[in-house]
Design a protein around this motif. Sequence first.
Motif, PDB file in Angstrom:
ATOM      1  N   GLU A  17       0.818  -1.204   0.000  1.00 50.70           N
ATOM      2  CA  GLU A  17       0.000   0.000   0.000  1.00 50.70           C
ATOM      3  C   GLU A  17       0.857   1.262   0.000  1.00 50.70           C
ATOM      4  O   GLU A  17       1.901   1.321   0.648  1.00 50.70           O
ATOM      5  N   THR A  24       0.176   5.527   0.347  1.00 52.48           N
ATOM      6  CA  THR A  24      -0.760   6.634   0.537  1.00 52.48           C
ATOM      7  C   THR A  24       0.017   7.948   0.515  1.00 52.48           C
ATOM      8  O   THR A  24       1.159   8.014   0.968  1.00 52.48           O
ATOM      9  N   ARG A  47      -5.793   9.250  -3.068  1.00 57.52           N
ATOM     10  CA  ARG A  47      -4.417   9.278  -2.587  1.00 57.52           C
ATOM     11  C   ARG A  47      -3.946   7.909  -2.105  1.00 57.52           C
ATOM     12  O   ARG A  47      -3.074   7.821  -1.257  1.00 57.52           O
ATOM     13  N   GLN A  48      -4.527   6.859  -2.670  1.00 59.79           N
ATOM     14  CA  GLN A  48      -4.152   5.508  -2.292  1.00 59.79           C
ATOM     15  C   GLN A  48      -3.851   4.695  -3.545  1.00 59.79           C
ATOM     16  O   GLN A  48      -4.638   4.657  -4.495  1.00 59.79           O
TER      17      GLN A  48
END
Lengths: 115, 112
Positions: B22, B24, B72-73
Amino acid sequence: AQTVTQSQPEMSVQEAETVTLSCTYDTSENNYYLFWYKQPPSRQMILVIRQEAYKQQNATENRFSVNFQKAAKSFSLKISDSQLGDTAMYFCAFLFTGTASKLTFGTGTRLQVTL
Amino acid sequence: SQTIHQWPATLVQPVGSPLSLECTVEGTSNPNLYWYRQAAGRGLQLLFYSVGIGQISSEVPQNLSASRPQDRQFILSSKKLLLSDSGFYLCASLRRERNEQFFGPGTRLTVL
């Protein structure tokens, strides 16, 4: 397609001396950006210096400066007064805004600063 | 100013297991986002980029996929890892006002 070539896999410099890292690139574009990134042992990619192709003046950031020769498609990095903390991999990179601003990287130069 | 978070920092996974990395971003909206992979002792290879939510472009055919469920991921995934997926994965975001990319701290993936 753009290509970036760094012909020096490894270099060594003594502390306080000056070293120049070479980079050449190939593109048919006229407006683009060139960068040098530093990757220390932590592997964090750190932006060192940026050059806009439409600016003739060479970029400078403290001890780091570039020699940008647009016609020759050459973009070298000069490190003055080398410090032990400059030991890292250095990558030259090309960016063209017309392709989603993707970066094309060279293969890198490993710089070792010695006492 | 922008900040990029990546997790996990380090991951060791068996061959055939799934993957989810992930990324961000803070401090900006609607950024261009990028996933790069760096094999040991080598340069960076662009894997995927995204110019907006749900918009993914792949640079090279491979065992990986990417998704952008939120602005924003940015997520990098695999259903079944291969040994060749080992490497250092970097997420990057574009500072549009300067046309420069800055990078997150990266994830070191080892597939055994």
